[in-house]
Every structure is written in C-alpha cells, then in structure tokens.
Scaffold this motif. Structure first.
Motif: not given
Length: 193
Positions: A12-20
């Motif tokens: 979740i964290v990795s996906a979020a920061w990639q999208l951010f």
C-alpha cells in the motif's frame, strides 16, 4: 501471518508513493492506491485512516532506503564517514524521487499531529543504524565519548531534519545533496576525534 501483514502494508505504501510522485498527492485517490497495490479497501483502512495518514509513512519509506544502504556500508571505514555516506545517499533519493510538496506536508503534519510522530520513532531503522555507527565510532576512538551515543544521534537527526526543513522552505531552489555535503561534515566535526 505477521510477515504477510507487513507485506500488505508495504504494498500500500509503495503504491501510494509511486502514485503521489507520478500524479501528485491531490490527484491520487484511495481507490487508485488500492488498485495499484493489489490489496483491498478493508486492508487499506486497516492500516490507514485516510489518504492523509499515508504522509507519515514517508519516514518508513526512508527506512527502506536505509535498509538498502546498510548493505553497502563498509564497517572497516570510519563511522563518521559511513554516517556522511548515509546522509548523501538519502538526500539524493529525496531530491530525485520525493516531491518536495509531499516532504513539506510530512513536516507540517508532524508539527500538528497528536500521538505518534513518525520522524521521532526511535524504533525506526534510521535511529538504530545511527546508534550502531555512533557506538562503533566511540569504541574505536573515532567519535567523542564526551556525549552519549543517544545525544549524538539526537544531534545528528536534528541537523538532518533542519536541512530537509530548510530545503522545503526554499522550495528546493538549491541542491539538497550538495548543501548537506557541506553542512553535515561541519556538524560531525564536533564529534569526530
């Protein structure tokens, strides 16, 4: 089971920061984070109250970088030189991969947040690694014993946070990596023997 839980949170964290990074914090939705992470809405809300609560996870993203860098440390080198290596590499990662607006939000959130402040979480790898290097340096006579390892780690962390905060205040108008490369040796000269 615990490893699976940590993997879910990490996804979740990795996906979020990639999208951010790719599309900006404001333009990213929780549904997009869930879709990219391959998790569920229930999993997301198990770990995070909202998209805003993900901002604090940036500190743990830094720890992922420290875990990678720890493998590259040469413990035969001077402990202070290893500390400078960590700072340089983290600053490069921040400068090249973290949106300055997100870093600014992290600092603003940490200042106004009640409860856990991720940047001060001494269980993080960041603090454990700095303490290990400091103790090693003290034992080998590279770092002063006039201050405890805890005091030295605190001074180091305060200086590093000040560098990041100032960089955010100036909107990234100068190279964080270069400036840290000139400031941190000065600070560390106070502890180096």
């Amino acid at each position: 089971m615990r490893k699976s839980n940590n993997q879910t949170k990490s996804k979740i964290v990795s996906a979020a920061w990639q999208l951010f990074y790719d599309q900006g914090f404001d333009n990213t939705t929780v549904d997009e984070i869930i879709r990219l992470s391959g998790t569920s809405k229930g999993s997301f809300y198990h770990y995070f109250e909202s998209k805003d609560s993900l901002i604090g996870s940036l500190a743990y993203l830094f720890d992922e970088k420290y875990a990678e860098l720890e493998q590259q440390l040469d413990y035969g080198k001077n402990a202070v030189d290893n500390m400078l290596f960590l700072t340089r590499e983290l600053c490069m990662m921040i400068e090249n991969n973290i949106d300055i607006e997100l870093l600014s939000r992290l600092y603003a959130q940490q200042l106004s947040k009640r409860g856990q402040k991720e940047l001060l979480d001494h269980t993080r790898l960041y603090y454990r690694l700095l303490k290990k290097l400091t103790i090693q340096g003290q034992e080998r006579g590279e770092i002063t014993r006039q201050k405890s390892s805890a005091e030295i780690v605190r001074l180091y962390a305060i200086t590093e946070r000040a560098l990041l905060y100032d960089w955010c205040l100036h909107g990234g108008e100068y190279s964080l990596t270069e400036y840290a490369g000139s400031v941190m040796p000065l600070m560390l000269s106070a502890i180096r023997i």
